[in-house]
Design a protein around this motif. Structure first.
Motif, PDB file in Angstrom:
ATOM      1  N   PHE A   3     -12.932  69.300 161.800  1.00 35.91           N
ATOM      2  CA  PHE A   3     -12.094  70.497 161.722  1.00 35.91           C
ATOM      3  C   PHE A   3     -11.845  70.843 160.253  1.00 35.91           C
ATOM      4  CE2 PHE A   3      -8.382  73.165 162.277  1.00 35.91           C
ATOM      5  CZ  PHE A   3      -8.566  73.750 163.511  1.00 35.91           C
ATOM      6  N   ALA A   4     -11.527  69.820 159.449  1.00 29.64           N
ATOM      7  CA  ALA A   4     -11.261  70.042 158.026  1.00 29.64           C
ATOM      8  C   ALA A   4     -12.504  70.532 157.297  1.00 29.64           C
ATOM      9  CB  ALA A   4     -10.746  68.759 157.390  1.00 29.64           C
ATOM     10  N   SER A  36       4.035  72.010 169.137  1.00 31.65           N
ATOM     11  CA  SER A  36       2.691  72.555 168.912  1.00 31.65           C
ATOM     12  C   SER A  36       2.640  74.054 169.144  1.00 31.65           C
ATOM     13  CB  SER A  36       1.676  71.864 169.822  1.00 31.65           C
ATOM     14  OG  SER A  36       1.961  72.118 171.180  1.00 31.65           O
ATOM     15  N   VAL A  37       1.767  74.708 168.369  1.00 30.81           N
ATOM     16  CA  VAL A  37       1.459  76.122 168.546  1.00 30.81           C
ATOM     17  C   VAL A  37      -0.057  76.237 168.697  1.00 30.81           C
ATOM     18  CG1 VAL A  37       1.524  78.422 167.531  1.00 30.81           C
ATOM     19  CG2 VAL A  37       3.413  76.819 167.118  1.00 30.81           C
ATOM     20  N   GLU A  66      -9.084  72.617 172.966  1.00 30.14           N
ATOM     21  CA  GLU A  66      -7.961  73.432 172.513  1.00 30.14           C
ATOM     22  C   GLU A  66      -7.252  72.723 171.367  1.00 30.14           C
ATOM     23  OE1 GLU A  66      -4.273  76.100 174.275  1.00 30.14           O
ATOM     24  OE2 GLU A  66      -5.083  74.457 175.474  1.00 30.14           O
ATOM     25  N   TYR A  67      -7.090  73.444 170.263  1.00 34.68           N
ATOM     26  CA  TYR A  67      -6.430  72.899 169.093  1.00 34.68           C
ATOM     27  C   TYR A  67      -5.090  73.600 168.875  1.00 34.68           C
ATOM     28  CZ  TYR A  67     -10.726  70.502 167.724  1.00 34.68           C
ATOM     29  OH  TYR A  67     -11.812  69.684 167.700  1.00 34.68           O
ATOM     30  N   GLY A 106      -0.091  69.567 160.926  1.00 36.37           N
ATOM     31  CA  GLY A 106      -1.517  69.313 161.024  1.00 36.37           C
ATOM     32  C   GLY A 106      -2.111  69.940 162.264  1.00 36.37           C
ATOM     33  N   PHE A 107      -3.421  69.799 162.381  1.00 30.19           N
ATOM     34  CA  PHE A 107      -4.154  70.334 163.512  1.00 30.19           C
ATOM     35  C   PHE A 107      -4.600  69.185 164.401  1.00 30.19           C
ATOM     36  CE2 PHE A 107      -4.483  73.473 160.188  1.00 30.19           C
ATOM     37  CZ  PHE A 107      -4.321  74.671 160.861  1.00 30.19           C
ATOM     38  N   LEU A 108      -4.282  69.284 165.690  1.00 30.10           N
ATOM     39  CA  LEU A 108      -4.639  68.250 166.645  1.00 30.10           C
ATOM     40  C   LEU A 108      -5.124  68.904 167.935  1.00 30.10           C
ATOM     41  CD1 LEU A 108      -1.584  65.835 166.254  1.00 30.10           C
ATOM     42  CD2 LEU A 108      -3.898  65.429 165.430  1.00 30.10           C
ATOM     43  N   LYS A 109      -5.934  68.157 168.673  1.00 28.46           N
ATOM     44  CA  LYS A 109      -6.376  68.641 169.971  1.00 28.46           C
ATOM     45  C   LYS A 109      -5.278  68.423 170.995  1.00 28.46           C
ATOM     46  CE  LYS A 109     -10.538  68.376 171.480  1.00 28.46           C
ATOM     47  NZ  LYS A 109     -11.866  67.951 171.966  1.00 28.46           N
ATOM     48  N   LEU A 110      -5.177  69.370 171.900  1.00 28.19           N
ATOM     49  CA  LEU A 110      -4.240  69.251 173.011  1.00 28.19           C
ATOM     50  C   LEU A 110      -4.925  68.530 174.168  1.00 28.19           C
ATOM     51  CD1 LEU A 110      -2.645  72.812 172.892  1.00 28.19           C
ATOM     52  CD2 LEU A 110      -1.696  70.683 171.987  1.00 28.19           C
TER      53      LEU A 110
END
Length: 314
Positions: free
Chosen positions: A108-109, A164-165, A272-273, A151-155
């Motif tokens: 992702f980064a 989370s958004v 989904e992130y 940060g960005f994480l998978k749901l």
């Protein structure tokens, strides 16, 4: 008895400082944007509060006493510090300074965040940004304990201490070299991949378990040639014809180049992130600005190839 000393206001201290600096009450009043009587009253109140004279009165002139000069030196330092604090506060309010610490999965980064970072830093060029990549569980802990700002994480997250958004939703694709025998198909599934060498992301990931389950439901044993842990390496292996990579479409796009193509994998497995912050406190303002840029970026991205293809596999 109050042992903290005299309690005087900041305006009175500014008035005293301005009088010494400019040499007169009239000049001090002009510098402060006040009337001469107002500045005179502030000085009189200041001297009454501290309990000693700050000036000799000589035929309408004010000459600082030794005590007054001693106090002026400290007042000059204190007011200078106050001005620096005010300037820093203005810079912080305008995002001219600051630090933002984020975590994100490696692919992702590497695959999508550079464009978001470019937009963010073009708006806030003096902000120091740190992007780190850790394991999923470590990233969750860092965010929850506020060791990082978000940060960005998978749901799904399955953590009540995180907020989370959702920001991105992607399908799964097969990445294969141009000229591969399966390139003529509109989409691929476990049956069409029977006996075909595959490159899959490592065991233990939720997305990998979904792929394995899809093959199991179809009664097909996947022919795994290589297991890797980043989408970049999976696509590099696919480029060399080592195997068909089954990966996240959104993250694979930046690795396609002119030697690879992708076909939707069916069944439709979603990724989904979300942008994640601690549930304990409100997100920092810089984190919200980064989230805004991320939303803008993902809103501009093309549709899934699954949406762009017809229903027939060939």
């Amino acid at each position: 008895m109050n042992n903290d000393g005299p309690d005087f206001g900041l305006r009175a201290l500014r008035a005293f400082h301005a009088i010494v600096k400019t040499g007169s009450v009239t000049a001090a009043a002009t510098a402060m944007g006040l009337t001469q009587p107002a500045v005179s009253r502030l000085l009189a109140q200041f001297e009454q509060t501290i309990g000693f004279d700050l000036f000799y009165r000589d035929k309408g002139r004010l000459v600082p006493t030794p005590d007054g000069l001693l106090l002026f030196d400290e007042a000059d330092l204190a007011l200078g510090t106050m001005e620096r604090v005010r300037a820093l506060a203005r810079d912080i309010a305008d995002f001219q300074v600051g630090q933002l610490r984020l975590v994100a999965p490696p692919s992702f980064a590497e695959g999508v965040l550079p464009d978001v970072i470019d937009r963010f830093l073009s708006r806030f060029p003096k902000v120091h940004l740190t992007i780190d990549s850790r394991s999923v569980e470590t990233s969750k802990t860092l965010i929850a304990t506020r060791a990082v700002d978000g940060g960005f994480l998978k749901l799904p997250l399955d953590r009540p201490d995180l907020t989370s958004v959702p920001v991105a939703n992607s399908g799964t694709v097969c990445v294969l070299p141009i000229g591969h025998p399966l390139a003529a198909r509109s989409w691929l599934d476990p049956l069409s991949l029977k006996g075909v060498p595959l490159v899959l992301l490592g065991l233990g990931r939720l997305s990998r378990s979904h792929i394995d389950a899809a093959f199991a439901r179809a009664g097909v044993r996947p022919e795994v040639r290589v297991e890797t842990h980043t989408i970049g390496s999976a696509c590099a292996l696919a480029t060399r014809g080592i195997g068909v990579a089954i990966v996240n479409e959104m993250l694979a796009r930046s690795y396609l180049g002119n030697r690879l193509l992708m076909r939707p994998f069916r069944p439709d497995l979603r990724h989904e992130y979300a942008f994640v912050t601690s549930a304990m406190v409100a997100p920092p303002r810089l984190a919200l600005e980064f989230l805004s840029d991320a939303k803008h970026y993902f809103a501009q991205q093309p549709k899934d190839v699954l949406d762009e293809t017809a229903g027939s596999p060939v």
